[in-house]
Scaffold this motif. Structure first.
Motif, mmCIF file in Angstrom:
data_model
loop_
_atom_site.group_PDB
_atom_site.id
_atom_site.type_symbol
_atom_site.label_atom_id
_atom_site.label_comp_id
_atom_site.label_asym_id
_atom_site.label_seq_id
_atom_site.Cartn_x
_atom_site.Cartn_y
_atom_site.Cartn_z
ATOM 1 N N THR A 295 65.606 6.312 110.369
ATOM 2 C CA THR A 295 66.209 7.585 110.741
ATOM 3 C C THR A 295 65.235 8.687 110.367
ATOM 4 O O THR A 295 64.768 8.751 109.233
ATOM 5 C CB THR A 295 67.552 7.813 110.027
ATOM 6 N N VAL A 296 64.912 9.526 111.341
ATOM 7 C CA VAL A 296 64.025 10.654 111.116
ATOM 8 C C VAL A 296 64.891 11.913 111.110
ATOM 9 O O VAL A 296 65.672 12.138 112.046
ATOM 10 C CB VAL A 296 62.950 10.752 112.221
ATOM 11 N N ARG A 297 64.750 12.722 110.045
ATOM 12 C CA ARG A 297 65.547 13.944 109.909
ATOM 13 C C ARG A 297 64.663 15.164 109.825
ATOM 14 O O ARG A 297 63.591 15.121 109.219
ATOM 15 C CB ARG A 297 66.407 13.879 108.643
ATOM 16 N N ALA A 298 65.146 16.246 110.402
ATOM 17 C CA ALA A 298 64.506 17.543 110.276
ATOM 18 C C ALA A 298 65.588 18.565 109.977
ATOM 19 O O ALA A 298 66.630 18.571 110.641
ATOM 20 C CB ALA A 298 63.771 17.919 111.556
ATOM 21 N N VAL A 299 65.360 19.379 108.980
ATOM 22 C CA VAL A 299 66.298 20.443 108.611
ATOM 23 C C VAL A 299 65.656 21.754 109.004
ATOM 24 O O VAL A 299 64.534 22.075 108.581
ATOM 25 C CB VAL A 299 66.604 20.413 107.100
ATOM 26 N N LEU A 300 66.380 22.510 109.825
ATOM 27 C CA LEU A 300 65.864 23.787 110.345
ATOM 28 C C LEU A 300 66.701 24.948 109.817
ATOM 29 O O LEU A 300 67.904 24.791 109.597
ATOM 30 C CB LEU A 300 65.934 23.782 111.874
ATOM 31 N N PRO A 301 66.086 26.116 109.650
ATOM 32 C CA PRO A 301 66.876 27.283 109.251
ATOM 33 C C PRO A 301 67.868 27.644 110.357
ATOM 34 O O PRO A 301 67.576 27.488 111.538
ATOM 35 C CB PRO A 301 65.845 28.371 109.047
ATOM 36 N N ARG A 302 69.023 28.105 109.938
ATOM 37 C CA ARG A 302 70.059 28.474 110.915
ATOM 38 C C ARG A 302 69.961 29.950 111.226
ATOM 39 O O ARG A 302 69.761 30.759 110.384
ATOM 40 C CB ARG A 302 71.429 28.155 110.347
ATOM 41 N N LEU B 245 73.591 15.718 115.100
ATOM 42 C CA LEU B 245 73.340 17.099 114.706
ATOM 43 C C LEU B 245 74.420 17.521 113.724
ATOM 44 O O LEU B 245 75.587 17.180 113.912
ATOM 45 C CB LEU B 245 73.363 18.026 115.920
ATOM 46 N N ALA B 246 74.020 18.258 112.696
ATOM 47 C CA ALA B 246 74.987 18.748 111.716
ATOM 48 C C ALA B 246 74.675 20.208 111.402
ATOM 49 O O ALA B 246 73.517 20.548 111.137
ATOM 50 C CB ALA B 246 74.939 17.914 110.444
ATOM 51 N N ALA B 247 75.696 21.046 111.461
ATOM 52 C CA ALA B 247 75.538 22.462 111.124
ATOM 53 C C ALA B 247 75.998 22.688 109.696
ATOM 54 O O ALA B 247 77.092 22.278 109.307
ATOM 55 C CB ALA B 247 76.357 23.321 112.085
ATOM 56 N N HIS B 248 75.141 23.298 108.909
ATOM 57 C CA HIS B 248 75.439 23.670 107.533
ATOM 58 C C HIS B 248 75.404 25.192 107.446
ATOM 59 O O HIS B 248 74.915 25.851 108.376
ATOM 60 C CB HIS B 248 74.420 23.035 106.590
ATOM 61 N N PRO B 249 75.898 25.796 106.372
ATOM 62 C CA PRO B 249 75.936 27.259 106.294
ATOM 63 C C PRO B 249 74.592 27.947 106.548
ATOM 64 O O PRO B 249 74.541 28.980 107.194
ATOM 65 C CB PRO B 249 76.433 27.538 104.877
ATOM 66 N N ASP B 250 73.497 27.364 106.065
ATOM 67 C CA ASP B 250 72.205 28.025 106.235
ATOM 68 C C ASP B 250 71.168 27.165 106.967
ATOM 69 O O ASP B 250 70.007 27.527 107.047
ATOM 70 C CB ASP B 250 71.650 28.453 104.878
ATOM 71 N N SER B 251 71.605 26.025 107.506
ATOM 72 C CA SER B 251 70.644 25.147 108.179
ATOM 73 C C SER B 251 71.320 24.286 109.242
ATOM 74 O O SER B 251 72.542 24.180 109.283
ATOM 75 C CB SER B 251 69.946 24.243 107.163
#
Length: 87
Positions: A80-87, A24-30
């Protein structure tokens, strides 16, 4: 996010025999969810099975909840399966 993690991990458990890694990775907007497993089989859109219990609901749901999804296939045959979600 919990639902997306649950779906991606369940897919890895069902199709890769339980060998997977979750990141899991937290980004400013996701928030990025990545699940790496040893199976070459990639998730695909299909008509959900309403009677036989074989599934088909998870990948469409992940794609509706996520801003973006991607699958990276590796030379080892894993993915590797990735999903980017809004934060």
């Amino acid at each position: 996010m919990v639902l997306v993690v649950s779906e991606l991990v369940t897919y890895a458990l069902r199709h890769a025999g339980g060998t997977f890694a979750l990141a899991l990775a937290a980004h400013p907007d996701s928030i990025e969810v990545a699940v790496h497993d040893t199976s070459p089989q990639t998730p695909r859109m299909c008509t959900p099975d309403l009677n036989g219990g074989t599934g088909g609901f998870g990948w469409p749901m992940v794609n509706r909840l996520a801003r973006a999804t991607s699958v990276t296939r590796w030379p080892s045959g894993s993915k590797t399966v990735r999903a980017v979600l809004p934060r």
